[in-house]
Scaffold this motif. Structure first.
Motif, short mmCIF file in Angstrom:
data_model
loop_
_atom_site.label_atom_id
_atom_site.label_comp_id
_atom_site.label_asym_id
_atom_site.label_seq_id
_atom_site.Cartn_x
_atom_site.Cartn_y
_atom_site.Cartn_z
N PRO A 236 -8.73 3.86 -18.52
CA PRO A 236 -9.71 4.43 -17.59
C PRO A 236 -9.23 4.30 -16.14
O PRO A 236 -8.25 3.60 -15.88
CB PRO A 236 -10.95 3.57 -17.83
N LYS A 241 -2.70 1.88 -14.59
CA LYS A 241 -1.63 2.71 -15.11
C LYS A 241 -0.51 2.91 -14.09
O LYS A 241 0.66 2.74 -14.39
CB LYS A 241 -2.18 4.10 -15.51
N THR A 242 -0.92 3.27 -12.89
CA THR A 242 0.08 3.58 -11.87
C THR A 242 0.83 2.33 -11.43
O THR A 242 2.06 2.35 -11.29
CB THR A 242 -0.60 4.27 -10.68
N GLU A 264 -1.60 13.58 -9.48
CA GLU A 264 -2.25 12.35 -9.04
C GLU A 264 -2.23 12.27 -7.51
O GLU A 264 -1.96 13.25 -6.84
CB GLU A 264 -1.57 11.14 -9.69
N ARG A 265 -2.51 11.07 -6.97
CA ARG A 265 -2.72 10.94 -5.53
C ARG A 265 -1.43 11.04 -4.71
O ARG A 265 -0.42 10.44 -5.08
CB ARG A 265 -3.36 9.59 -5.23
N GLY B 311 -13.56 8.89 -9.90
CA GLY B 311 -12.82 7.63 -9.98
C GLY B 311 -11.34 7.83 -10.18
O GLY B 311 -10.52 7.06 -9.70
N ARG B 339 -8.50 0.30 -3.55
CA ARG B 339 -7.12 0.23 -4.03
C ARG B 339 -6.12 0.07 -2.90
O ARG B 339 -4.96 -0.19 -3.15
CB ARG B 339 -6.77 1.49 -4.79
N1 LIG Z 1 -0.61 -5.65 -12.42
C1 LIG Z 1 -1.54 -5.69 -11.46
N2 LIG Z 1 -1.62 -6.74 -10.63
C2 LIG Z 1 -2.57 -6.79 -9.67
N3 LIG Z 1 -3.44 -5.81 -9.42
C3 LIG Z 1 -3.41 -4.72 -10.20
C4 LIG Z 1 -2.46 -4.61 -11.26
N4 LIG Z 1 -2.66 -3.44 -11.88
C5 LIG Z 1 -3.69 -2.85 -11.23
N5 LIG Z 1 -4.14 -3.61 -10.23
C6 LIG Z 1 -5.26 -3.31 -9.32
O1 LIG Z 1 -5.97 -2.19 -9.85
C7 LIG Z 1 -5.94 -1.10 -8.94
C8 LIG Z 1 -5.84 0.20 -9.67
O2 LIG Z 1 -4.63 0.28 -10.37
P1 LIG Z 1 -3.93 1.68 -10.64
O3 LIG Z 1 -3.91 2.50 -9.42
O4 LIG Z 1 -2.61 1.42 -11.29
O5 LIG Z 1 -4.96 2.30 -11.67
P2 LIG Z 1 -4.81 3.61 -12.54
O6 LIG Z 1 -5.01 3.22 -13.96
O7 LIG Z 1 -3.53 4.30 -12.22
O8 LIG Z 1 -6.04 4.46 -12.08
P3 LIG Z 1 -6.18 6.06 -11.96
O9 LIG Z 1 -6.32 6.59 -13.32
O10 LIG Z 1 -7.42 6.25 -11.17
O11 LIG Z 1 -4.96 6.55 -11.26
C9 LIG Z 1 -4.76 -1.39 -8.02
O12 LIG Z 1 -4.92 -0.81 -6.77
C10 LIG Z 1 -4.78 -2.90 -7.97
O13 LIG Z 1 -5.73 -3.33 -7.02
#
Ligand SMILES: Nc1ncnc2c1ncn2[C@@H]1O[C@H](COP(=O)(O)OP(=O)(O)OP(=O)(O)O)[C@@H](O)[C@H]1O
Ligand SMILES: [Mg+2]
Lengths: 585, 440
Positions: A236, A241-242, A264-265, B311, B339
């Motif tokens: 989610p 993920k990123t 993505e962003r 989100g 973030r």
């Molecule tokens: N390994 C980690 N260590 C510390 N903080 C983390 C880690 N992974 C994620 N986070 C925290 O969670 C936030 C969101 O992570 P990320 O941007 O990778 O999410 P995402 O799954 O890519 O979300 P989206 O689908 O919206 O792109 C990061 O900005 C960070 O604050």
């Protein structure tokens, strides 16, 4: 003469073109609009009516506009100079574009036609060669970039002449090849290839049998990805993920990394632009940017080019694989690509599949994943593409078409859990739901045990079981209460927590902890297994929690210190003291 | 039927198809997305097939007859930008609500995006005084972040305070289906603060037709681009409420017979919202666009397509919730996330900021577990009891949205609470911070 057509209809970026002559499915065309030419791709042909998806905004476009067909499919330009670049989804060099805002219809050269490269021939006159064979090489950053027989050349050719060592530009003739009919063909450093067609200039694609070290423990120790393997990370929003993909792109032991930022962003790509030219690849001491190519089609860029972007990235990866390199391809997020397909399919009023996605989505996804792999090249050298994509499931629910289709195509499943992310247990990969099919491959097991010690896989399964048991007793404790269960339950639970905190969790933002090589992972795994095999003595359950918290904290101090440094050893000594406090001999 | 008025204006008077939101007619030489006036109402070309042109009428087609006059303007929606915008309020079409003319250069709205390589990584901390934001979810210029809140939460009030404290050069308010009361509220608060000359408003209230709303965010963001890019200013854009924007999108796609995806939203919802949010940017020359939006939820459900897609696009979210223990609205530390915070906390703020933030949230989580234990009828340990007391004080003194202090003071308050309820070992901060800041 190229085929010419006329616009007869416009719905958003779907344009209907009337054509009298030959057109091909997936052919590229250019729509003349004022003083620009908008690039588009044929997606359906119905008699004289040709449906094209435009890779740009169609604002202001009018019926009657002239359309010129290019006579080829969407292609990328391959040659030295692709590394360290920032391309858009259609391989335009973003740095060459003028102005702060993207201008539609502005297409830039992906390579440097002026730059001279140091060339060294590898083939000799009279040699028989075929597509993908290495004719010579040039220095590109630090890699020996191979100049190959163009992939479009079918059958066998004879090297008639080969250019000697020296400095040349990419459009100079590097070799002349004679085909079997005696016709001569000039070869330069540049060739073109349609992105939707896999480059198959190799002799064999065996089952992957090596592990790609990523430096991320949830991958390497718990669920290793094979070199040439495939994996995906669903989760989610905000689950990590990123961050995880960025960690892989920095740490993994690949020769080069291709990153497709797909829908993505923009700020996340900017993060790479900003950091990678500064950060070092720990193995080579070179800047990370030197081994990285970025394909950025961010979410505000035209939707149709989003689909193209993942193919562009894959084709560039295949090109480098054929040079005998170990390529890591990352795509964030493949769901955006699927959504782009859905938007177009809806506009074409096709019969929708589940959730409105096109019916052939599973086939499209599995075709794409199948382009990864480990290969033996014509000269018996090897090359590989390891592919890891992210998936952004709607509502975080894994029962949706993109996740389900990808699960069938990819061999590793790294499920990010909302609950773990909420409790900041990063990386939030669910250690129980996730799997690597490669752990079942005998050749991988053999490889791991040979490289990491013969108990390696046994230990890996052991800590996985520990996690599972820990989770089970945790549920019991929750139902029956802290004092409603035997003391042992608490110990079992906390042993699982040790595995979780020390092995599963890893701080992606800590300079030391972010990367752990196999040597270090083995050291820590042995240490943890040792602890799990020990018995501990407690008077009451209330002592268990604070004790194991201290153990975990001390283990974490080890994770945060440079491997084998004095600090590391001191932390280890202290850990031993803590363990001895309650260990039953 | 066709008569030329001005050089590029074409007038037609025969409609052959009308739906609730669209009209179709035979016309030629019309550009995609071009604006037209249908019987005095603004409309936009959404489809051209041969000589059939389909227009979306923003105010709806009610009462329009088949012989209505249709004037094509030959251009996409535009806004006149210039220094004149400051201190003024406009409708969804970019016309001043308070009457009078605006001098300025005419720009197409919804223009192209910034080349990613021409962006800069955001790095400037935005202080809002609200600890639930500054301490736990620090905001950065160039960020895009929504409030996730149920409709009864005071999100507009919080947004207004954030806007006024954020030290932005310009605040651009995009009112998307704002109630008239909230519109007047914003106006009054900005006026009371003497900030009206820094405000530009584009307002569509609940009294206006819903489809008109679709123009508001683009208008606001075009004005923002003018100030941020051309004038190098720090611009804060407030968009409230984008759930109503998404609802308007679904009305249109529905009337155009498109296949809906999850929750009856159009399949392009992600791209449609991303197009807006991605206008947030930090330019290397100093100008920036920060977007703070509102996404109202229904019953706190974030899996609904609107908050879900949001989100996936934004850089975190601020979750407002009423804490029944203290009877105040707080910024929920579990479900909120900025973030971009790691770009500034501990760097632009005191070095112990990240550790203090994490420690406090962890203790708050322990309190939540203790609460569950209590609810399930289990005994609480002494530690559990202390976490519960801590949680209440933490909520009251730091999470509540009525807090307004400097970051330094927030950190000091955190230490006060730590030392009141816990030992340094239980809090688990780095020793150097304990030595330096722990309240003895
Ligand atoms: N390994 C980690 N260590 C510390 N903080 C983390 C880690 N992974 C994620 N986070 C925290 O969670 C936030 C969101 O992570 P990320 O941007 O990778 O999410 P995402 O799954 O890519 O979300 P989206 O689908 O919206 O792109 C990061 O900005 C960070 O604050
Ligand atoms: Mg992401």
């Amino acid at each position: 003469m190229n085929t010419i057509g006329k616009v007869t209809g416009i719905i958003a970026n779907l344009v209907v073109v009337e054509v009298d002559e030959r057109v091909a499915q997936n052919e590229i065309c250019f729509i003349k609009h004022q003083d620009t030419r908008l690039m588009a791709e044929v997606i359906k042909i119905m008699g004289r009516k040709v449906y094209v998806q435009v890779f740009e905004s169609t604002r202001g476009l009018k019926v009657g506009a002239e359309v010129e067909f290019a006579g080829h499919m969407l292609e990328v330009t391959l040659g030295p100079g692709l590394l360290s670049k920032n391309f858009d989804g259609l391989q335009n060099d973003l740095d060459k574009m003028t102005g702060v805002f993207l201008k539609r219809g502005e297409y830039t050269d992906p390579l440097q036609s002026e730059q001279e490269y140091e060339y060294k021939p590898l083939a000799s006159e009279g040699e028989k060669v075929s597509a993908g064979d290495w004719l010579g090489e040039v220095k590109e950053n630090w890699i020996a970039h191979k100049i190959m027989v163009p992939f479009v050349f079918k059958g066998e050719y004879t090297v008639k002449s080969i250019t000697g060592e020296g400095k040349y530009t990419i459009h100079d003739t590097m070799a002349v090849l004679t085909d079997k009919d005696g016709k001569d063909h000039k070869v330069t450093m540049v060739q073109k290839w349609p992105v939707k067609v896999p480059i198959r200039a190799y002799t064999e694609k065996p089952r992957p049998f090596k592990v790609l070290e990523t430096g991320v423990r949830v991958f390497d120790t718990l669920n290793p990805i094979a070199e040439g393997g495939t994996g995906f990370i669903p989760g989610p929003f905000g689950s990590g993920k990123t961050v995880l993909q960025h960690a892989l792109s920095k740490q993994a032991e690949a020769d080069l990394v291709v990153i497709a930022a797909c829908g993505e962003r923009a700020n996340e790509v900017v993060e790479i632009f900003t950091e990678f030219p500064e950060l070092e690849d720990p193995r080579t001491g070179r800047k990370l940017m030197e081994r990285t190519t970025i394909i950025a089609n961010t979410s505000n860029m035209p939707v149709a080019a989003r689909e193209a972007s993942v193919y562009t990235a894959m084709t560039i990866s295949e090109y480098y694989r054929t040079m005998g390199l170990k390529v890591l391809l990352l795509a964030d997020s493949t769901s955006r690509w699927a959504q782009a397909l859905r938007e177009m399919s809806n506009r074409m009023e096709e019969l929708p599949g589940p959730d409105g996605f096109p019916m052939d989505l599973p086939a499209i996804i599995s075709n794409f994943y199948s382009r990864a792999g480990y290969v033996y090249l014509n000269n018996e050298q090897t090359g590989s593409i390891t592919f890891i994509g992210t998936v952004s499931p709607a509502g975080g629910n894994l029962k949706e078409p993109v996740t389900e289709s990808t699960k069938k195509a990819a061999r590793c499943f790294y499920a990010l859990s909302q609950q773990r992310a909420d409790s900041k247990r990063y990386p939030a990969i669910d250690p129980i739901e996730s799997y690597s099919k490669y752990l079942e491959y005998p050749e991988i097991v053999e490889y791991l045990n040979k490289n990491n010690g013969e108990n390696w896989t046994e230990n890996v399964h052991f800590i996985k079981d520990t996690l599972l048991r820990s989770k089970e007793v945790y549920e019991q404790i929750n139902i029956l209460g802290d004092d409603g269960v035997p003391l042992d339950y608490h110990i079992t639970f906390w042993k699982g927590e040790v595995v979780d905190f020390v092995i599963s969790q890893q701080d992606a933002f800590d300079k030391i902890d972010q990367r752990s090589d196999f040597k270090r992972q083995k050291y820590m795994l042995d240490k943890v297994v040792n602890l799990l095999n020990s018995d501990f003595k407690f008077e009451s359950f209330e002592e268990v929690n604070p004790y194991f918290k201290r153990v975990i904290n001390q283990f974490k101090q080890m994770n945060y210190s440079v491997f084998e440094s004095d600090e590391f050893k001191n932390n280890e000594k202290e850990l031993e003291v803590i363990i001895q406090e309650r260990k039953v001999a | 039927m066709e008569k030329d008025t001005k050089a590029f204006q074409r007038v037609y008077t025969k409609l052959f198809q009308l739906t609730k939101a669209t009209v179709s007619l035979y016309a030629s030489g019309i550009g995609n997305e071009e604006l037209a006036i249908v019987e005095g109402r603004l409309a936009q070309v959404v489809k051209i097939m041969g000589d059939v042109v389909t227009l979306q009428v923003f105010a709806g087609t009610e009462g329009i007859a088949t012989d209505a006059e249709v004037i094509f303007t030959g251009k996409a929606p535009t806004l006149k930008v210039g220094e004149d915008l400051a201190g003024r309020f406009f409708n969804a079409y970019g016309e001043p609500i308070d009457g009078g003319e605006i001098m300025g250069e005419e720009r197409e709205i919804g223009g192209p995006s910034v080349n990613p390589v021409r962006r800069q990584q955001p790095s400037e901390f935005i202080a809002t005084g609200i600890a639930g934001i500054d301490l736990n979810n620090a905001l950065v210029t160039g960020q895009k972040i929504p409030f996730f809140a149920d409709p009864d939460q005071p999100f507009n009030q919080v947004m207004a305070s954030v806007a006024l404290r954020a030290q932005a050069d310009k605040i651009i308010l995009g009112g998307v289906g704002l109630t008239n009361d909230d519109y007047l509220y914003f106006k009054r608060v900005f006026d009371d603060a003497g900030a009206l000359d820094r405000i530009v408003g584009f307002i569509n209230t609940t009294e206006h037709p819903p489809v008109e709303r679709l123009l508001v965010p683009d208008m606001a963001l075009s004005a923002a681009e003018y100030y941020a890019h051309e004038k190098g200013q720090k611009v804060l854009v407030l968009l409230t409420d984008l759930t109503l924007y998404a609802d308007a999108l679904s009305i249109v796609s529905n009337r155009m017979d498109q296949i809906p995806s999850k929750d009856s939203m159009p399949g392009s919802l992600y791209s449609d919202l991303a197009r807006l949010y991605e206008k947030a940017v930090q330019f290397p020359e100093g100008g920036s666009i920060t977007i703070i939006a509102v996404t109202t939820l229904s019953g706190g459900d974030i899996t609904h397509a609107i908050p879900d897609n949001t989100g996936y696009i934004t850089e975190g979210q601020l979750f407002l919730r009423k804490d029944s223990d203290i009877g105040k609205v707080i910024v929920d530390p579990f479900r909120s996330l900025s973030r971009l915070k790691q770009l500034v906390i501990g760097k632009k703020t005191r070095e112990d900021h990240p550790q203090v933030m994490n420690a406090a949230v962890r203790l708050y989580a322990d309190a939540a577990n203790a609460k569950t234990k209590l609810e399930n009828g289990f005994d609480l340990t002494d530690y559990d009891e202390r976490t519960l007391e801590f949680a209440k004080a933490y909520s009251e003194k730091l999470l509540a949205i009525d807090v307004n202090v400097e970051v330094e003071a927030m950190l000091d308050t955190a230490y006060e609470l730590f030392s009141k309820y816990f030992s340094p070992v239980e809090v688990g901060l780095k020793q150097e911070f304990v030595d330096k800041f722990w309240k003895k």
